[in-house]
Scaffold this active site. Structure first.
Site, PDB file in Angstrom:
ATOM      1  N   ASP A  35       0.872  -1.174   0.000  1.00 38.08           N
ATOM      2  CA  ASP A  35       0.000   0.000   0.000  1.00 38.08           C
ATOM      3  C   ASP A  35       0.909   1.224   0.000  1.00 38.08           C
ATOM      4  O   ASP A  35       1.590   1.499   0.997  1.00 38.08           O
ATOM      5  CB  ASP A  35      -0.896  -0.012   1.242  1.00 38.08           C
ATOM      6  CG  ASP A  35      -1.820   1.204   1.279  1.00 38.08           C
ATOM      7  OD1 ASP A  35      -1.717   2.069   0.377  1.00 38.08           O
ATOM      8  OD2 ASP A  35      -2.641   1.293   2.205  1.00 38.08           O
TER       9      ASP A  35
ATOM     10  N   ASN B 120       4.250   3.764 -11.747  1.00 35.94           N
ATOM     11  CA  ASN B 120       3.045   4.182 -12.456  1.00 35.94           C
ATOM     12  C   ASN B 120       1.861   4.508 -11.542  1.00 35.94           C
ATOM     13  O   ASN B 120       1.037   5.357 -11.882  1.00 35.94           O
ATOM     14  CB  ASN B 120       2.664   3.049 -13.432  1.00 35.94           C
ATOM     15  CG  ASN B 120       1.235   3.117 -13.886  1.00 35.94           C
ATOM     16  OD1 ASN B 120       0.896   3.878 -14.791  1.00 35.94           O
ATOM     17  ND2 ASN B 120       0.358   2.337 -13.252  1.00 35.94           N
TER      18      ASN B 120
ATOM     19  N   LYS C 210      14.552   3.321  -3.884  1.00 35.21           N
ATOM     20  CA  LYS C 210      15.766   3.124  -3.075  1.00 35.21           C
ATOM     21  C   LYS C 210      16.005   1.629  -2.849  1.00 35.21           C
ATOM     22  O   LYS C 210      17.143   1.157  -2.890  1.00 35.21           O
ATOM     23  CB  LYS C 210      15.628   3.822  -1.714  1.00 35.21           C
ATOM     24  CG  LYS C 210      15.656   5.324  -1.769  1.00 35.21           C
ATOM     25  CD  LYS C 210      16.962   5.898  -2.256  1.00 35.21           C
ATOM     26  CE  LYS C 210      18.089   5.731  -1.287  1.00 35.21           C
ATOM     27  NZ  LYS C 210      19.358   6.321  -1.820  1.00 35.21           N
TER      28      LYS C 210
ATOM     29  N   SER D 288       4.692  10.766 -14.913  1.00 36.21           N
ATOM     30  CA  SER D 288       4.337  12.149 -14.618  1.00 36.21           C
ATOM     31  C   SER D 288       3.009  12.463 -15.304  1.00 36.21           C
ATOM     32  O   SER D 288       2.155  11.576 -15.473  1.00 36.21           O
ATOM     33  CB  SER D 288       5.462  13.062 -15.109  1.00 36.21           C
ATOM     34  OG  SER D 288       5.155  14.407 -14.868  1.00 36.21           O
TER      35      SER D 288
ATOM     36  N   TYR E  21      -1.525  17.534  -6.701  1.00 31.71           N
ATOM     37  CA  TYR E  21      -1.363  16.530  -7.772  1.00 31.71           C
ATOM     38  C   TYR E  21      -0.293  17.016  -8.751  1.00 31.71           C
ATOM     39  O   TYR E  21       0.637  16.280  -9.093  1.00 31.71           O
ATOM     40  CB  TYR E  21      -2.688  16.288  -8.497  1.00 31.71           C
ATOM     41  CG  TYR E  21      -2.550  15.284  -9.636  1.00 31.71           C
ATOM     42  CD1 TYR E  21      -2.365  13.926  -9.363  1.00 31.71           C
ATOM     43  CD2 TYR E  21      -2.577  15.690 -10.974  1.00 31.71           C
ATOM     44  CE1 TYR E  21      -2.209  13.004 -10.394  1.00 31.71           C
ATOM     45  CE2 TYR E  21      -2.425  14.772 -12.005  1.00 31.71           C
ATOM     46  CZ  TYR E  21      -2.245  13.432 -11.709  1.00 31.71           C
ATOM     47  OH  TYR E  21      -2.087  12.516 -12.734  1.00 31.71           O
TER      48      TYR E  21
ATOM     49  N   LYS F 177       3.428  15.422  -9.750  1.00 35.86           N
ATOM     50  CA  LYS F 177       3.859  15.040 -11.104  1.00 35.86           C
ATOM     51  C   LYS F 177       5.146  15.789 -11.503  1.00 35.86           C
ATOM     52  O   LYS F 177       5.937  15.281 -12.301  1.00 35.86           O
ATOM     53  CB  LYS F 177       2.713  15.272 -12.100  1.00 35.86           C
ATOM     54  CG  LYS F 177       1.541  14.320 -11.844  1.00 35.86           C
ATOM     55  CD  LYS F 177       1.935  12.877 -12.074  1.00 35.86           C
ATOM     56  CE  LYS F 177       1.273  11.870 -11.202  1.00 35.86           C
ATOM     57  NZ  LYS F 177       1.705  10.484 -11.431  1.00 35.86           N
TER      58      LYS F 177
ATOM     59  N   ASN G 116      -3.895  12.006 -21.723  1.00 39.10           N
ATOM     60  CA  ASN G 116      -5.141  12.151 -20.977  1.00 39.10           C
ATOM     61  C   ASN G 116      -6.075  11.011 -21.368  1.00 39.10           C
ATOM     62  O   ASN G 116      -6.542  10.940 -22.506  1.00 39.10           O
ATOM     63  CB  ASN G 116      -5.763  13.521 -21.267  1.00 39.10           C
ATOM     64  CG  ASN G 116      -4.866  14.641 -20.761  1.00 39.10           C
ATOM     65  OD1 ASN G 116      -4.071  14.422 -19.841  1.00 39.10           O
ATOM     66  ND2 ASN G 116      -4.958  15.812 -21.358  1.00 39.10           N
TER      67      ASN G 116
HETATM   68  N1  LIG Z   1      -5.449   8.853 -16.774  1.00 44.44           N
HETATM   69  C1  LIG Z   1      -4.874   9.981 -17.166  1.00 44.44           C
HETATM   70  O1  LIG Z   1      -5.486  10.794 -17.864  1.00 44.44           O
HETATM   71  C2  LIG Z   1      -3.467  10.298 -16.744  1.00 44.44           C
HETATM   72  C3  LIG Z   1      -2.852  11.449 -17.258  1.00 44.44           C
HETATM   73  C4  LIG Z   1      -1.554  11.741 -16.899  1.00 44.44           C
HETATM   74  C5  LIG Z   1      -0.897  10.933 -16.001  1.00 44.44           C
HETATM   75  N2  LIG Z   1      -1.518   9.831 -15.492  1.00 44.44           N
HETATM   76  C6  LIG Z   1      -0.780   9.006 -14.526  1.00 44.44           C
HETATM   77  O2  LIG Z   1      -0.816   7.653 -14.935  1.00 44.44           O
HETATM   78  C7  LIG Z   1      -0.656   6.819 -13.796  1.00 44.44           C
HETATM   79  C8  LIG Z   1      -1.674   5.700 -13.856  1.00 44.44           C
HETATM   80  O3  LIG Z   1      -2.964   6.265 -13.664  1.00 44.44           O
HETATM   81  P1  LIG Z   1      -4.268   5.696 -14.368  1.00 44.44           P
HETATM   82  O4  LIG Z   1      -4.790   6.766 -15.211  1.00 44.44           O
HETATM   83  O5  LIG Z   1      -4.021   4.363 -14.922  1.00 44.44           O
HETATM   84  O6  LIG Z   1      -5.251   5.622 -13.107  1.00 44.44           O
HETATM   85  P2  LIG Z   1      -5.909   4.382 -12.361  1.00 44.44           P
HETATM   86  O7  LIG Z   1      -6.651   3.534 -13.309  1.00 44.44           O
HETATM   87  O8  LIG Z   1      -6.656   4.974 -11.214  1.00 44.44           O
HETATM   88  O9  LIG Z   1      -4.652   3.574 -11.834  1.00 44.44           O
HETATM   89  C9  LIG Z   1      -3.937   4.012 -10.727  1.00 44.44           C
HETATM   90  C10 LIG Z   1      -3.329   2.825 -10.050  1.00 44.44           C
HETATM   91  O10 LIG Z   1      -2.607   3.288  -8.899  1.00 44.44           O
HETATM   92  C11 LIG Z   1      -2.931   2.447  -7.836  1.00 44.44           C
HETATM   93  N3  LIG Z   1      -2.811   3.065  -6.524  1.00 44.44           N
HETATM   94  C12 LIG Z   1      -3.364   4.214  -6.089  1.00 44.44           C
HETATM   95  N4  LIG Z   1      -3.102   4.385  -4.783  1.00 44.44           N
HETATM   96  C13 LIG Z   1      -2.358   3.315  -4.397  1.00 44.44           C
HETATM   97  C14 LIG Z   1      -1.798   2.903  -3.166  1.00 44.44           C
HETATM   98  N5  LIG Z   1      -1.950   3.617  -2.050  1.00 44.44           N
HETATM   99  N6  LIG Z   1      -1.109   1.757  -3.117  1.00 44.44           N
HETATM  100  C15 LIG Z   1      -0.958   0.994  -4.235  1.00 44.44           C
HETATM  101  N7  LIG Z   1      -1.472   1.323  -5.429  1.00 44.44           N
HETATM  102  C16 LIG Z   1      -2.179   2.472  -5.499  1.00 44.44           C
HETATM  103  C17 LIG Z   1      -4.390   2.077  -8.061  1.00 44.44           C
HETATM  104  O11 LIG Z   1      -4.730   0.952  -7.286  1.00 44.44           O
HETATM  105  P3  LIG Z   1      -6.123   0.915  -6.447  1.00 44.44           P
HETATM  106  O12 LIG Z   1      -7.155   0.562  -7.461  1.00 44.44           O
HETATM  107  O13 LIG Z   1      -5.885  -0.123  -5.410  1.00 44.44           O
HETATM  108  O14 LIG Z   1      -6.351   2.292  -5.897  1.00 44.44           O
HETATM  109  C18 LIG Z   1      -4.378   1.823  -9.552  1.00 44.44           C
HETATM  110  O15 LIG Z   1      -3.939   0.515  -9.831  1.00 44.44           O
HETATM  111  C19 LIG Z   1      -0.787   7.730 -12.579  1.00 44.44           C
HETATM  112  O16 LIG Z   1       0.491   7.990 -12.055  1.00 44.44           O
HETATM  113  C20 LIG Z   1      -1.398   8.994 -13.138  1.00 44.44           C
HETATM  114  O17 LIG Z   1      -1.044  10.128 -12.385  1.00 44.44           O
HETATM  115  C21 LIG Z   1      -2.778   9.472 -15.848  1.00 44.44           C
END
Ligand SMILES: NC(=O)c1ccc[n+]([C@@H]2O[C@H](COP(=O)([O-])OP(=O)(O)OC[C@H]3O[C@@H](n4cnc5c(N)ncnc54)[C@H](OP(=O)(O)O)[C@@H]3O)[C@@H](O)[C@H]2O)c1
Length: 353
Positions: A101, A128, A160, A184, A216, A220, A259
Site C-alpha cells: 500500500d 506508475n 531506493k 508524470s 497533484y 507530477k 489524458n
Molecule cells: N489517466 C490519465 O489521464 C493520466 C494522465 C496523466 C498521467 N496519469 C498518470 O498515470 C498513472 C496511472 O494512472 P491511471 O490513469 O491508470 O489511473 P488508475 O486507473 O486509477 O490507476 C492508478 C493505479 O494506482 C494504484 N494506486 C493508487 N493508490 C495506491 C496505493 N496507495 N497503493 C498501491 N497502489 C495504489 C491504483 O490501485 P487501487 O485501485 O488499489 O487504488 C491503480 O492501480 C498515474 O500515475 C497517473 O497520475 C494518468
C-alpha cells in the site's frame, strides 16, 4: 503548442508490433545463471498500468504487479490472460502480485525484501501508480498529503530498495535496456511556481486554502525531478566507460502517458467526468506511451536519459520553469536529499532493527 500537441497527440508510432519477445532465458545474471527478464509495474492492475502489463505478459515477460488489492489483482489477471489486446502471436509470460500500500510506507520494505530474495534481475520498473484529486485533507498513514505521499514519497522509497538490483542488472545487460520510468503528467506544467515544488510547505500543511489539483501537479513535477536526478546519479555511478561515454547504467525517464479514460478520475464530479470524457483517449494509448519509455530502442540512448516522453510515444520538453529549477536551483538534488532523510526510517536493514 506543445501542450496542445500533448492533449491531442497523433497516433502512436511505437505499438505492440514493435515490442520484441521478452521471454527466453537469454540473459546472464548472477553467478552466470540464465534468467528471464523481469518487469515491475506499480498500479499494474488498472488503467494505464494494466495495459503495460497486458503487453509485457503477452510478449513473454515476467511481470510483477505492485498494488494493494488482491481482488483487483485477480480481476486483472483474468482480463490480461483472456485478452491479448492487439498482440496476434501471444507468447504468455508470467504474472505475480506483490502487496504494497503506497499510502503506508511500512508496507514497502517487508514486501520488497521478500521479492528481492526471489528475483535475480530487474529490467524495467514503471513507477506508475497514482492518485488524483482526493478530498483536500486526505493523508497517507504517515501523515503525508495523499497525492504527494503516494505518487512521490512511496515511489522514492521503493526506488531506493530496487536500485541495487537495477544497477546489478544493468551491469550485465546491453547499455540502455535497464530503465526506471517515472510516470508524470501534463499536470506538472501547473505545479507551484517558481520551480514546481513548494519546498516551504511540501505537504500544504501550513497553507490555509488550496485545491487538490496543486498537490497533484506538484507530485507530477516530483516525478520529473526524480527522473532527472536519478539519471544524473546513474551515469555518474556507472563503472564502465568506453570511448569517453559511460556504459551499463540505468536509464531514467519521466513520462506523460496522455489524458486517458481510466479510474484516475474516481474522485472527480460526474459533471467534470462527463465533460472530460470528450477529450480523453483509450487507456491502451497511455500504455503504449509508457512502454515506449521503457522498451523503445531510442529511449535507451544516453541522449534520452533524464528526458521526458509525451503522448503517444515521442520526446517532449518539461515545463520551462520546472527545467529552470533543475538547472538554477538544483531542485532535483534538493528533493532527492529531502526524501532520502524522510524515508530512512522505512528502509531499514534487518540487522540494525
Ligand atoms: N489517466 C490519465 O489521464 C493520466 C494522465 C496523466 C498521467 N496519469 C498518470 O498515470 C498513472 C496511472 O494512472 P491511471 O490513469 O491508470 O489511473 P488508475 O486507473 O486509477 O490507476 C492508478 C493505479 O494506482 C494504484 N494506486 C493508487 N493508490 C495506491 C496505493 N496507495 N497503493 C498501491 N497502489 C495504489 C491504483 O490501485 P487501487 O485501485 O488499489 O487504488 C491503480 O492501480 C498515474 O500515475 C497517473 O497520475 C494518468
Amino acid at each position: 503548442m506543445s501542450l496542445l500537441s500533448q492533449m491531442f497527440p497523433s497516433s502512436p508510432a511505437f505499438t505492440e508490433k514493435d515490442i520484441p519477445e521478452l521471454s527466453g532465458k537469454a540473459r546472464l545474471c548472477h553467478y552466470l545463471l540464465l534468467c528471464e527478464r523481469v518487469y515491475l509495474v506499480t498500479g499494474g492492475y488498472s488503467g494505464v498500468g494494466l495495459e503495460v502489463c497486458r503487453v509485457l505478459y503477452h510478449r513473454g515477460g515476467q511481470v510483477i504487479i505492485v498494488g494493494r488489492s488482491q481482488e483487483s489483482y485477480e480481476t486483472a489477471v483474468k482480463d490480461i490472460k483472456s485478452n491479448p489486446g492487439r498482440i496476434a502471436d501471444s507468447k504468455p509470460g508470467s504474472l505475480e502480485w506483490v502487496k504494497v500500500d503506497l499510502a503506508d510506507l511500512t508496507t514497502i520494505h517487508p514486501a520488497i525484501e521478500e521479492l528481492l530474495a526471489r528475483i535475480e534481475r530487474l529490467d524495467v520498473v514503471w513507477y506508475n501508480a497514482g492518485v488524483m484529486f482526493p478530498p483536500v485533507g486526505s493523508k497517507t498513514k504517515q501523515g503525508y498529503e495523499l497525492q504527494w505521499g503516494t505518487n512521490v514519497v512511496a515511489h522514492f522509497a521503493l526506488h531506493k530498495l530496487l536500485t541495487p538490483l537495477l544497477i546489478s542488472t544493468a551491469a550485465s545487460s546491453p547499455t540502455g535496456t535497464v530503465r526506471a520510468i517515472w510516470v508524470s503528467s501534463i499536470a506538472h506544467t501547473r505545479s507551484p511556481k517558481p520551480y514546481g515544488i513548494n519546498f516551504d510547505d511540501i505537504n500544504y500543511a501550513e497553507t490555509r486554502r488550496f485545491l487538490s489539483w496543486i498537490t497533484y501537479a506538484q507530485s507530477k513535477a516530483g516525478a520529473v525531478l526524480l527522473a532527472d536526478e536519478y539519471a544524473k546519479q546513474s551515469v555518474a555511478g556507472a563503472a564502465v566507460e568506453e570511448d569517453g561515454r559511460k556504459k551499463n547504467h540505468v536509464i531514467s525517464i519521466s513520462v506523460n502517458p496522455g489524458n486517458l479514460k481510466t479510474n484516475l478520475r474516481r474522485y472527480s464530479s460526474r459533471l467534470s467526468n462527463f465533460l472530460f470524457d470528450f477529450i480523453l483517449y483509450p487507456q491502451r494509448l497511455g500504455g503504449l506511451t509508457e512502454l515506449y519509455g521503457g522498451l523503445a530502442p531510442e529511449t535507451g540512448e544516453e541522449e534520452f536519459n533524464g528526458g521526458y516522453v509525451i503522448p503517444f510515444g515521442r520526446k517532449g520538453e518539461i515545463a520551462t520553469y520546472v527545467k529552470k529549477g533543475l538547472t538554477e536551483a538544483c531542485t532535483g538534488k534538493k528533493l532527492w536529499d529531502l526524501l532520502e532523510e524522510e524515508v530512512k526510517p522505512y528502509i531499514y536493514n534487518r540487522c540494525e532493527s
